[in-house]
Motif scaffolding. Structure first.
Motif, PDB file in Angstrom:
ATOM      1  N   PHE A  29       8.417   8.850   7.352  1.00 27.64           N
ATOM      2  CA  PHE A  29       7.503   7.806   7.784  1.00 27.64           C
ATOM      3  C   PHE A  29       6.604   7.301   6.650  1.00 27.64           C
ATOM      4  O   PHE A  29       6.431   6.103   6.471  1.00 27.64           O
ATOM      5  N   SER A  30       6.060   8.214   5.864  1.00 26.12           N
ATOM      6  CA  SER A  30       5.081   7.830   4.837  1.00 26.12           C
ATOM      7  C   SER A  30       5.689   6.971   3.738  1.00 26.12           C
ATOM      8  O   SER A  30       4.960   6.298   3.001  1.00 26.12           O
ATOM      9  N   HIS A  31       7.012   6.969   3.618  1.00 20.99           N
ATOM     10  CA  HIS A  31       7.675   6.187   2.569  1.00 20.99           C
ATOM     11  C   HIS A  31       7.886   4.732   2.976  1.00 20.99           C
ATOM     12  O   HIS A  31       8.200   3.895   2.133  1.00 20.99           O
ATOM     13  N   TYR A  32       7.749   4.457   4.257  1.00 22.65           N
ATOM     14  CA  TYR A  32       8.081   3.135   4.785  1.00 22.65           C
ATOM     15  C   TYR A  32       6.826   2.288   4.941  1.00 22.65           C
ATOM     16  O   TYR A  32       5.779   2.773   5.393  1.00 22.65           O
ATOM     17  N   ALA A  33       6.937   1.011   4.608  1.00 23.08           N
ATOM     18  CA  ALA A  33       5.935   0.044   5.023  1.00 23.08           C
ATOM     19  C   ALA A  33       6.134  -0.211   6.516  1.00 23.08           C
ATOM     20  O   ALA A  33       7.270  -0.298   6.995  1.00 23.08           O
ATOM     21  N   MET A  34       5.033  -0.307   7.231  1.00 22.85           N
ATOM     22  CA  MET A  34       5.102  -0.500   8.678  1.00 22.85           C
ATOM     23  C   MET A  34       4.486  -1.848   9.031  1.00 22.85           C
ATOM     24  O   MET A  34       3.557  -2.326   8.366  1.00 22.85           O
ATOM     25  N   GLY A  35       4.983  -2.430  10.081  1.00 19.81           N
ATOM     26  CA  GLY A  35       4.462  -3.738  10.455  1.00 19.81           C
ATOM     27  C   GLY A  35       4.540  -3.990  11.944  1.00 19.81           C
ATOM     28  O   GLY A  35       5.253  -3.299  12.680  1.00 19.81           O
ATOM     29  N   TRP A  36       3.754  -4.957  12.369  1.00 21.50           N
ATOM     30  CA  TRP A  36       3.792  -5.457  13.740  1.00 21.50           C
ATOM     31  C   TRP A  36       4.179  -6.931  13.698  1.00 21.50           C
ATOM     32  O   TRP A  36       3.637  -7.698  12.893  1.00 21.50           O
ATOM     33  N   TYR A  37       5.103  -7.285  14.559  1.00 21.18           N
ATOM     34  CA  TYR A  37       5.533  -8.660  14.728  1.00 21.18           C
ATOM     35  C   TYR A  37       5.389  -9.000  16.202  1.00 21.18           C
ATOM     36  O   TYR A  37       5.282  -8.107  17.053  1.00 21.18           O
ATOM     37  N   SER A  52       1.280  -0.916   3.928  1.00 17.85           N
ATOM     38  CA  SER A  52       2.170  -0.189   3.032  1.00 17.85           C
ATOM     39  C   SER A  52       1.970   1.314   3.211  1.00 17.85           C
ATOM     40  O   SER A  52       1.079   1.769   3.928  1.00 17.85           O
ATOM     41  N   GLY A  53       2.792   2.079   2.498  1.00 20.64           N
ATOM     42  CA  GLY A  53       2.629   3.520   2.544  1.00 20.64           C
ATOM     43  C   GLY A  53       1.310   3.973   1.947  1.00 20.64           C
ATOM     44  O   GLY A  53       0.820   5.051   2.265  1.00 20.64           O
ATOM     45  N   ILE A  54       0.721   3.123   1.086  1.00 21.28           N
ATOM     46  CA  ILE A  54      -0.555   3.468   0.454  1.00 21.28           C
ATOM     47  C   ILE A  54      -1.703   2.751   1.164  1.00 21.28           C
ATOM     48  O   ILE A  54      -2.812   2.687   0.658  1.00 21.28           O
ATOM     49  N   HIS A  98       9.928  -0.769   7.467  1.00 23.29           N
ATOM     50  CA  HIS A  98      10.670  -1.357   6.344  1.00 23.29           C
ATOM     51  C   HIS A  98      10.870  -0.315   5.265  1.00 23.29           C
ATOM     52  O   HIS A  98       9.895   0.216   4.726  1.00 23.29           O
ATOM     53  N   PRO A  99      12.117   0.010   4.921  1.00 20.92           N
ATOM     54  CA  PRO A  99      12.367   1.081   3.955  1.00 20.92           C
ATOM     55  C   PRO A  99      11.976   0.673   2.540  1.00 20.92           C
ATOM     56  O   PRO A  99      11.957  -0.502   2.200  1.00 20.92           O
ATOM     57  N   PRO A 100      11.702   1.675   1.674  1.00 17.85           N
ATOM     58  CA  PRO A 100      11.290   1.384   0.292  1.00 17.85           C
ATOM     59  C   PRO A 100      12.406   0.785  -0.554  1.00 17.85           C
ATOM     60  O   PRO A 100      12.130   0.133  -1.553  1.00 17.85           O
ATOM     61  N   SER A 101      13.645   1.023  -0.176  1.00 18.45           N
ATOM     62  CA  SER A 101      14.771   0.392  -0.862  1.00 18.45           C
ATOM     63  C   SER A 101      15.956   0.352   0.095  1.00 18.45           C
ATOM     64  O   SER A 101      15.973   1.028   1.118  1.00 18.45           O
ATOM     65  N   ARG A 102      16.947  -0.445  -0.256  1.00 20.14           N
ATOM     66  CA  ARG A 102      18.094  -0.614   0.637  1.00 20.14           C
ATOM     67  C   ARG A 102      18.911   0.673   0.761  1.00 20.14           C
ATOM     68  O   ARG A 102      19.666   0.837   1.719  1.00 20.14           O
TER      69      ARG A 102
END
Length: 119
Positions: A29-37, A52-54, A98-102
């Motif tokens: 979880f901590s590696h991913y950017a999270m969002g609400w749409y 973001s994770g930070i 949203h993952p940190p990379s593909r």
């Protein structure tokens, strides 16, 4: 199971508040950017807020000053505190991871939670 699950939607009067929660599982979880749409009736899905994770945040102009996104990484949860709600905030709200990379795989989406602002 890799998933995000929203909760906390409902019916609220104009000017009221709601807090949405989104619990992630099966991924770091901590590696991913999270969002609400959100997607309102007859409208396209639009970004509401991201974190973001930070804990760097970004908001749609329409919700700045009223909504606050936050995350609790030990609990694998992201929140959306919504204050001063307006009828135009009525929509299905979706959580996104949203993952940190593909290489981590695709974006994750929840099933959505309905928010209705009406008197």
């Amino acid at each position: 199971q890799v998933q995000v699950v929203e909760s906390g939607g409902g019916l609220v009067q104009p000017g009221g508040s709601l807090r949405l929660s989104c619990a992630g599982s099966g991924f770091t979880f901590s590696h991913y950017a999270m969002g609400w749409y959100r997607q309102g009736p007859g409208k396209q899905r639009e970004l509401v807020a991201t974190i973001s994770g930070i804990t760097s945040t970004n908001y749609a102009d329409s919700v700045k000053g009223r909504f606050t996104i936050s995350r609790d990484n030990p609990r694998n949860t992201v929140y959306l505190q919504m204050n001063s709600l307006k009828p135009e905030d009525t929509a299905v709200y979706y959580c996104n991871a949203h993952p940190p990379s593909r290489y981590y795989g695709p974006d994750l989406w929840g099933q959505g939670t309905q928010v209705t602002v009406s008197s």
